[in-house]
Scaffold this active site. Structure first.
Site, mmCIF file in Angstrom:
data_model
loop_
_atom_site.group_PDB
_atom_site.id
_atom_site.type_symbol
_atom_site.label_atom_id
_atom_site.label_comp_id
_atom_site.label_asym_id
_atom_site.label_seq_id
_atom_site.Cartn_x
_atom_site.Cartn_y
_atom_site.Cartn_z
ATOM 1 N N PHE A 171 -3.304 0.929 -12.560
ATOM 2 C CA PHE A 171 -3.736 0.553 -13.909
ATOM 3 C C PHE A 171 -3.903 -0.973 -14.035
ATOM 4 O O PHE A 171 -5.028 -1.473 -14.184
ATOM 5 C CB PHE A 171 -2.718 1.124 -14.901
ATOM 6 C CG PHE A 171 -2.714 0.489 -16.246
ATOM 7 C CD1 PHE A 171 -3.891 0.346 -16.971
ATOM 8 C CD2 PHE A 171 -1.531 0.039 -16.803
ATOM 9 C CE1 PHE A 171 -3.876 -0.252 -18.234
ATOM 10 C CE2 PHE A 171 -1.503 -0.542 -18.060
ATOM 11 C CZ PHE A 171 -2.690 -0.704 -18.769
ATOM 12 N N ASP A 193 -3.823 0.053 -1.474
ATOM 13 C CA ASP A 193 -3.174 1.080 -2.303
ATOM 14 C C ASP A 193 -2.851 2.296 -1.440
ATOM 15 O O ASP A 193 -3.585 2.586 -0.483
ATOM 16 C CB ASP A 193 -4.097 1.487 -3.466
ATOM 17 C CG ASP A 193 -3.321 1.902 -4.694
ATOM 18 O OD1 ASP A 193 -3.372 1.178 -5.707
ATOM 19 O OD2 ASP A 193 -2.632 2.957 -4.646
ATOM 20 N N ASN A 194 -1.776 2.996 -1.779
ATOM 21 C CA ASN A 194 -1.469 4.250 -1.063
ATOM 22 C C ASN A 194 -1.911 5.468 -1.879
ATOM 23 O O ASN A 194 -1.693 6.605 -1.471
ATOM 24 C CB ASN A 194 0.018 4.342 -0.709
ATOM 25 C CG ASN A 194 0.897 4.512 -1.947
ATOM 26 O OD1 ASN A 194 0.414 4.428 -3.074
ATOM 27 N ND2 ASN A 194 2.175 4.751 -1.734
ATOM 28 N N THR A 239 -0.072 6.770 -7.159
ATOM 29 C CA THR A 239 -0.412 6.876 -8.590
ATOM 30 C C THR A 239 -1.733 6.175 -8.899
ATOM 31 O O THR A 239 -2.282 6.365 -9.978
ATOM 32 C CB THR A 239 0.695 6.271 -9.493
ATOM 33 O OG1 THR A 239 0.940 4.926 -9.069
ATOM 34 C CG2 THR A 239 1.977 7.070 -9.397
ATOM 35 N N ASP A 292 0.431 1.862 2.903
ATOM 36 C CA ASP A 292 1.671 1.959 2.127
ATOM 37 C C ASP A 292 2.547 0.780 2.543
ATOM 38 O O ASP A 292 2.845 0.622 3.732
ATOM 39 C CB ASP A 292 2.339 3.303 2.477
ATOM 40 C CG ASP A 292 3.532 3.599 1.579
ATOM 41 O OD1 ASP A 292 4.346 2.684 1.347
ATOM 42 O OD2 ASP A 292 3.641 4.758 1.119
ATOM 43 N N LEU A 298 1.657 -5.651 -6.730
ATOM 44 C CA LEU A 298 1.757 -4.734 -7.867
ATOM 45 C C LEU A 298 2.029 -3.308 -7.408
ATOM 46 O O LEU A 298 1.868 -2.362 -8.181
ATOM 47 C CB LEU A 298 0.458 -4.772 -8.697
ATOM 48 C CG LEU A 298 0.376 -5.832 -9.809
ATOM 49 C CD1 LEU A 298 0.425 -7.230 -9.243
ATOM 50 C CD2 LEU A 298 -0.896 -5.653 -10.617
ATOM 51 N N TYR A 336 14.183 2.115 -9.273
ATOM 52 C CA TYR A 336 13.169 1.157 -9.733
ATOM 53 C C TYR A 336 13.839 -0.153 -10.151
ATOM 54 O O TYR A 336 13.499 -1.221 -9.655
ATOM 55 C CB TYR A 336 12.401 1.768 -10.903
ATOM 56 C CG TYR A 336 11.206 0.969 -11.353
ATOM 57 C CD1 TYR A 336 10.022 0.966 -10.619
ATOM 58 C CD2 TYR A 336 11.255 0.221 -12.524
ATOM 59 C CE1 TYR A 336 8.931 0.238 -11.038
ATOM 60 C CE2 TYR A 336 10.164 -0.506 -12.956
ATOM 61 C CZ TYR A 336 8.990 -0.500 -12.207
ATOM 62 O OH TYR A 336 7.911 -1.223 -12.629
ATOM 63 N N THR A 389 3.119 -2.428 -20.772
ATOM 64 C CA THR A 389 1.700 -2.804 -20.850
ATOM 65 C C THR A 389 0.877 -1.526 -20.982
ATOM 66 O O THR A 389 1.230 -0.496 -20.414
ATOM 67 C CB THR A 389 1.319 -3.607 -19.589
ATOM 68 O OG1 THR A 389 2.173 -4.750 -19.514
ATOM 69 C CG2 THR A 389 -0.134 -4.067 -19.614
#
Ligand code: UDP
Length: 342
Positions: free
Chosen positions: A17, A37-38, A41, A62, A79, A151, A181
């Site tokens: 996103f 990106d993996n 999501t 990854d 990110l 997390y 966000t």
């Protein structure tokens, strides 16, 4: 300096996103952008419109594993990590590895490339805060063994790695603590409040309020967040942070539900569900440091931001409905997400 004389940026989580909006902004500012990106999501649909740009390239990888050796960058934005509690709790060990091993791998490479590396940390480092609003000097109140810890503690450990590498190896770092966000391209099924409420309202389903809905958050529109990240990335070499980045306009979950129902004109109402374990009771950033050092402040209020978000979700839901209604031609991708990466 790299491809075609452009400075090179690497955005991990670039198909997510915030990442996809950041890739777009970096291309606009003359960077050659590698999006890594993996696709846990992230989605190809988020970056499909960038694929034809020769300054853009996509690498599927990854960051829990060593990065592909051909990569290079002058500026790295980390990110990469599922950010919704629903998503990051599905495979907590992978979440922790993404935050900690991922940070290690990126810092090692940033040192070799002499690159600046910006870490997307989080308001979750404050846990369920005893201090309100939260300044950067607050050390937080995190449950180290709860379901959010993969997390929260992963991001806290990553901050430690960033600052230790900066102090001991001289790597240029920037640490952003990103508060909630929202905006276009959030995944409809991602499980967060704005995406859930907007999708539910547009489908005519009751909005799922967790707990009594009196817990608070402060919501930042994605364009404001991207401009904050760029301001931080462009700050002087001595500026490492951490910086709270977010919009201090705090409101309760019930108030968010009311605003979404108003904006969509939905009559669906709300229904109450149990509060998730360790759900922070309140959250609001102090952003004085970002204002004074970076000259940044958010400009888009919830009214405008929500209207843009609802318009984007409505268009996507309509497209998805049209695709499902159309006959399937064998071998034809149903949507951009099924196209092959570059
Ligand atoms: N929330 C809610 N209904 C939903 C999704 C979230 O009431 O369908 C609440 C959640 O319990 C939390 C707040 O909204 O108090 C923000 O949740 P989100 O998952 O968006 O972000 P985070 O908890 O990481 O701030």
């Amino acid at each position: 300096m790299g491809r075609n004389g452009r400075p090179q940026a690497l955005v991990t989580g670039g198909a997510g996103f915030i990442g996809s909006h950041l890739c777009e902004a970096l291309l606009d500012r003359g960077y050659a952008v590698t999006c890594l990106d993996n696709f846990q999501t992230g989605s190809f649909a988020n970056i499909a419109h960038l694929a034809a740009d020769p300054a853009f390239r996509l690498v599927e990888a990854d960051i829990t594993r060593p990065l592909p050796s051909r990569l290079r960058a002058d500026l790295v934005f980390n990110l990469a990590c599922a950010a919704s509690p629903d998503q990051y709790q599905r495979d907590p060990v992978h979440t922790w590895k993404t935050n900690v091993l991922g940070a290690m791998h990126l810092l090692e490479r940033a040192e070799a490339w002499r690159a600046t590396v910006l870490q997307a940390s989080t308001s979750e480092v404050y846990g369920d805060p005893d201090v309100h609003p939260q300044p950067e000097s607050y050390w937080g109140n995190v449950n180290p063994v709860g379901p959010r810890a993969c997390y929260d503690e992963g991001k806290r450990a990553a901050e430690t790695l960033f600052f230790d590498t900066h102090r001991t190896r001289g790597v240029r770092i920037k640490v952003a603590r990103i508060f909630n966000t929202y905006g276009p391209r959030m995944h409809e099924e991602d499980g967060r409040i704005i995406s859930n409420f907007v999708t539910q309202a547009l489908r005519g389903e009751p909005l799922t309020v967790y707990g009594d809905g009196r817990q608070t958050r402060s919501f930042c529109y994605v364009d404001d967040m991207v401009s904050a990240l760029l301001a931080l990335a462009g700050s002087g070499d001595g500026v490492a942070g951490p910086f709270n980045l977010g919009n201090p306009d705090e409101m309760s979950v019930i108030e968010v539900a009311r605003r979404v129902l108003d904006e969509t004109g939905s009559q669906a109402g709300i229904e109450f569900h149990p509060l998730p374990v360790d759900d922070p009771r309140r959250r609001r950033p102090t952003i004085d440091r970002a204002l004074s050092v970076l000259g940044w402040r958010p400009l888009v209020g919830l009214e405008v931001g929500l209207a843009r978000t609802v318009a984007d979700f409505a268009a996507r839901l309509e497209r998805a409905a049209a695709v499902h209604a159309a006959p399937v031609v064998p071998g034809t991708p149903r949507n951009a997400a099924q196209l092959q990466p570059l």
